[in-house]
Motif scaffolding. Structure first.
Motif, PDB file in Angstrom:
ATOM      1  N   GLY A  95       0.816  -1.201   0.000  1.00 16.08           N
ATOM      2  CA  GLY A  95       0.000   0.000   0.000  1.00 16.08           C
ATOM      3  C   GLY A  95       0.845   1.244   0.000  1.00 16.08           C
ATOM      4  N   GLY A  96       0.269   2.340   0.487  1.00 15.93           N
ATOM      5  CA  GLY A  96       0.952   3.620   0.506  1.00 15.93           C
ATOM      6  C   GLY A  96      -0.031   4.730   0.832  1.00 15.93           C
ATOM      7  N   ALA A  97       0.330   5.952   0.447  1.00 17.03           N
ATOM      8  CA  ALA A  97      -0.506   7.131   0.680  1.00 17.03           C
ATOM      9  C   ALA A  97      -1.250   7.482  -0.599  1.00 17.03           C
ATOM     10  CB  ALA A  97       0.352   8.304   1.136  1.00 17.03           C
ATOM     11  N   PHE A  98      -2.424   8.085  -0.435  1.00 16.76           N
ATOM     12  CA  PHE A  98      -3.263   8.424  -1.583  1.00 16.76           C
ATOM     13  C   PHE A  98      -3.819   9.832  -1.418  1.00 16.76           C
ATOM     14  CE2 PHE A  98      -3.044   3.926  -1.162  1.00 16.76           C
ATOM     15  CZ  PHE A  98      -2.940   3.445  -2.465  1.00 16.76           C
ATOM     16  N   SER A  99      -4.096  10.461  -2.552  1.00 16.18           N
ATOM     17  CA  SER A  99      -4.611  11.825  -2.531  1.00 16.18           C
ATOM     18  C   SER A  99      -5.998  11.881  -3.140  1.00 16.18           C
ATOM     19  CB  SER A  99      -3.684  12.757  -3.318  1.00 16.18           C
ATOM     20  OG  SER A  99      -3.776  12.483  -4.709  1.00 16.18           O
ATOM     21  N   ASN A 100      -6.687  12.958  -2.829  1.00 18.91           N
ATOM     22  CA  ASN A 100      -7.934  13.294  -3.518  1.00 18.91           C
ATOM     23  C   ASN A 100      -7.526  13.875  -4.864  1.00 18.91           C
ATOM     24  OD1 ASN A 100     -10.146  14.667  -4.577  1.00 18.91           O
ATOM     25  ND2 ASN A 100     -10.935  15.224  -2.564  1.00 18.91           N
ATOM     26  N   SER A 137      -5.506  12.191   1.187  1.00 23.39           N
ATOM     27  CA  SER A 137      -6.783  11.568   1.522  1.00 23.39           C
ATOM     28  C   SER A 137      -6.639  10.501   2.592  1.00 23.39           C
ATOM     29  CB  SER A 137      -7.403  10.952   0.261  1.00 23.39           C
ATOM     30  OG  SER A 137      -8.480  10.109   0.593  1.00 23.39           O
ATOM     31  N   HIS A 138      -5.812   9.458   2.317  1.00 26.22           N
ATOM     32  CA  HIS A 138      -5.729   8.344   3.243  1.00 26.22           C
ATOM     33  C   HIS A 138      -4.480   7.521   2.969  1.00 26.22           C
ATOM     34  CE1 HIS A 138      -7.557   6.684  -0.417  1.00 26.22           C
ATOM     35  NE2 HIS A 138      -7.204   5.475  -0.021  1.00 26.22           N
ATOM     36  N   VAL A 165       1.683  -3.663  10.078  1.00 23.56           N
ATOM     37  CA  VAL A 165       1.028  -2.911   9.006  1.00 23.56           C
ATOM     38  C   VAL A 165       0.198  -1.766   9.592  1.00 23.56           C
ATOM     39  CG1 VAL A 165      -1.243  -4.043   8.648  1.00 23.56           C
ATOM     40  CG2 VAL A 165       0.057  -3.234   6.707  1.00 23.56           C
ATOM     41  N   ILE A 166      -0.432  -1.967  10.750  1.00 18.69           N
ATOM     42  CA  ILE A 166      -1.146  -0.874  11.409  1.00 18.69           C
ATOM     43  C   ILE A 166      -0.161   0.227  11.803  1.00 18.69           C
ATOM     44  CG2 ILE A 166      -2.386  -0.227  13.515  1.00 18.69           C
ATOM     45  CD1 ILE A 166      -4.223  -1.555  11.565  1.00 18.69           C
ATOM     46  N   ALA A 167       0.999  -0.184  12.326  1.00 17.01           N
ATOM     47  CA  ALA A 167       2.027   0.790  12.697  1.00 17.01           C
ATOM     48  C   ALA A 167       2.516   1.572  11.480  1.00 17.01           C
ATOM     49  CB  ALA A 167       3.195   0.082  13.371  1.00 17.01           C
ATOM     50  N   ALA A 168       2.695   0.874  10.363  1.00 17.23           N
ATOM     51  CA  ALA A 168       3.176   1.536   9.145  1.00 17.23           C
ATOM     52  C   ALA A 168       2.146   2.524   8.610  1.00 17.23           C
ATOM     53  CB  ALA A 168       3.508   0.488   8.087  1.00 17.23           C
ATOM     54  N   LEU A 169       0.873   2.163   8.662  1.00 16.50           N
ATOM     55  CA  LEU A 169      -0.168   3.070   8.168  1.00 16.50           C
ATOM     56  C   LEU A 169      -0.292   4.301   9.060  1.00 16.50           C
ATOM     57  CD1 LEU A 169      -2.922   0.490   7.129  1.00 16.50           C
ATOM     58  CD2 LEU A 169      -1.476   1.860   5.606  1.00 16.50           C
ATOM     59  N   ALA A 170      -0.199   4.105  10.373  1.00 17.57           N
ATOM     60  CA  ALA A 170      -0.227   5.253  11.279  1.00 17.57           C
ATOM     61  C   ALA A 170       0.959   6.163  11.021  1.00 17.57           C
ATOM     62  CB  ALA A 170      -0.243   4.785  12.730  1.00 17.57           C
ATOM     63  N   ASN A 171       2.133   5.557  10.781  1.00 17.20           N
ATOM     64  CA  ASN A 171       3.328   6.318  10.454  1.00 17.20           C
ATOM     65  C   ASN A 171       3.136   7.069   9.142  1.00 17.20           C
ATOM     66  OD1 ASN A 171       6.121   7.088  10.801  1.00 17.20           O
ATOM     67  ND2 ASN A 171       6.631   5.621   9.203  1.00 17.20           N
ATOM     68  N   CYS A 172       2.498   6.421   8.178  1.00 16.02           N
ATOM     69  CA  CYS A 172       2.225   7.026   6.874  1.00 16.02           C
ATOM     70  C   CYS A 172       1.398   8.298   7.042  1.00 16.02           C
ATOM     71  CB  CYS A 172       1.498   6.014   5.988  1.00 16.02           C
ATOM     72  SG  CYS A 172       0.879   6.662   4.429  1.00 16.02           S
ATOM     73  N   VAL A 173       0.302   8.220   7.799  1.00 24.59           N
ATOM     74  CA  VAL A 173      -0.553   9.387   7.993  1.00 24.59           C
ATOM     75  C   VAL A 173       0.206  10.510   8.696  1.00 24.59           C
ATOM     76  CG1 VAL A 173      -2.619  10.244   9.189  1.00 24.59           C
ATOM     77  CG2 VAL A 173      -2.681   8.049   7.990  1.00 24.59           C
ATOM     78  N   THR A 174       0.945  10.153   9.743  1.00 26.74           N
ATOM     79  CA  THR A 174       1.712  11.157  10.485  1.00 26.74           C
ATOM     80  C   THR A 174       2.737  11.843   9.601  1.00 26.74           C
ATOM     81  OG1 THR A 174       1.452   9.899  12.540  1.00 26.74           O
ATOM     82  CG2 THR A 174       3.222  11.516  12.476  1.00 26.74           C
TER      83      THR A 174
END
Length: 415
Positions: free
Chosen positions: A36-41, A48-49, A150-159
């Motif tokens: 996965g990764g980061a995504f934009s509107n 976005s998420h 993976v939860i840790a990585a996604l939280a890190n991604c948002v931050t």
């Protein structure tokens, strides 16, 4: 090749509940079989998420995401699914054969069901090794071996993305921060030194401009932002427009960029004792379901305690968190604002009996006076025909809102 294409498409779609188009991924999340990764509107270019997904041998693909507002979601996808847009489903999940939760999912895409995950479910999902999901007759098993990182990585991604922007997105699995999924119930003391804790109630939209009605006691003592959540949607910050402590009403306003095509109609005819009513709200949010609850009953009396004619007495069961929620007639029109229940302990001490189903709602006459004074363009309607309770609840979903904030313990105790 088709599977990789589908996985990428699902990562883009997972934010579609609140985003018209999505682009990405920016940076990467690679943990076990999760990618996965980061995504934009794509319409605005704004973040976005962050999301990650992995396929399972049972034919289902899981998608986990956290949006820019910090809300977590879990999606179940399959190329064989054929849902109608907006279709809802209850999914019961059991972790390691012990902890259970019910998720309420919505089909924003025909091949995927997406459910909001409360923070307590995220914690369990992160720590568990096995999840069993049950929906109707379907029972599916999911190995959760890699969900912790993976939860840790996604939280890190948002931050990281919120701090540095999408153009600096990198490998979010490196130096992954601990996920900020579970803020302490006991918050930091605000100015003045009083500790805070999370408090919540219910509200409902009364105009296309995003005016939201709730109880004054729901927002009294809030420290910082007041948040509003429609089921399955990102939280929005609400502004206090006016309040009336004497009649226990408050008017909030959604951001000016938000419009609502669905909002309540207020019954334009007096309700009678014995008429059936439906109460909808978010009692004990975070401890019970993350979705709203629906209870039914009748109008027991046209006055409240000590013959207070501003209130209806109702038999529909309500609990802490229902406060500020809509009370409907059988035509799906608002006939009151749920405000509370009788103090059972006090009555029991005074009489020796424990009262049952003695609850109260503010009448629409008081509500309309309050809205008129605030110059709100609400709408009224005559009751025509009867709806099933399931239809009343379904119609209420786009405009019944969880209201939450951090409040001082002193204010919380007054509730």
């Amino acid at each position: 090749m088709w599977l990789k294409s589908l996985v990428v498409a699902l990562l883009l779609q997972v934010g579609a509940a609140s985003v018209a188009y999505a682009a990405g991924p920016f940076g990467s999340v690679n943990v076990g079989n999760w990618i996965g990764g980061a995504f934009s509107n794509d319409a605005t270019g704004d973040f976005s998420h962050c999301a990650a997904t992995t396929p399972y041998a049972n034919g289902v693909i899981l998608v986990v995401s956290q949006n820019a507002a910090g809300t977590w979601s879990l999606a179940f996808a399959s190329p064989s699914y054929r849902f109608n847009k907006g279709e809802n489903a209850a999914i019961d999940v059991t972790f390691d054969g012990q902890e259970q939760a019910r998720l309420y999912a919505t089909a924003y895409q025909p091949n995927m069901l997406t459910a909001i995950m409360p923070v307590n479910v995220v914690r369990t999902f992160q720590k568990a090794s096995l999840m069993v999901a049950t929906a109707g007759r379907a029972v599916l098993n999911f190995d959760l071996t890699s969900t912790g990182p993976v939860i840790a990585a996604l939280a890190n991604c948002v931050t990281k993305v919120k701090a540095d922007g999408l153009n600096k997105a990198g490998d979010f699995t490196k130096v992954a921060a601990k996920p900020q999924t579970a803020p302490d119930k006991q918050g930091s003391p605000p100015a003045g030194g009083k500790p805070t804790r999370s408090k919540s109630g219910t509200g409902f939209v009364v105009s296309p401009s995003g005016h939201v009605v709730t109880n004054n006691h729901v927002i009294s003592g809030c420290v910082g932002d007041i948040k509003g959540n429609l089921t399955g949607e990102a939280a929005m910050t609400l502004r206090v427009v006016s309040s009336d402590a004497n009649n226990d009403l408050a008017l909030l306003q959604a951001p000016s960029t938000t419009t609502f095509k669905d909002f309540v109609r207020i019954r334009d005819r007096s309700i009678r004792s014995g008429d059936s009513v439906v109460a909808i709200g978010f009692p004990y949010h975070g401890m019970l379901t993350s979705d709203f609850t629906v209870t039914t009953g009748i109008v027991s009396s046209l006055s409240g305690l000590r013959n207070d004619t501003r209130f209806l007495q109702i038999s529909a069961p309500v609990q802490p968190g229902n406060s500020g929620g809509p009370l409907f007639d059988t035509a799906g029109q608002v006939v009151g604002v749920v405000t509370g229940k009788v103090d059972a302990l006090r009555i029991a001490v005074a009489t020796g009996n424990i009262p049952e189903n003695i609850n109260f709602a503010i009448k629409t006459g008081v509500l309309r006076d309050f809205l008129d004074n605030s110059v709100v363009p609400y709408q009224t309607a005559e009751p025509k025909g009867e709806l099933k309770t399931t239809d009343i609840a379904g119609n209420a979903r786009p405009y019944t809102m969880l209201i939450s904030c951090n409040g001082t313990e002193q204010a919380d105790a007054k509730r």
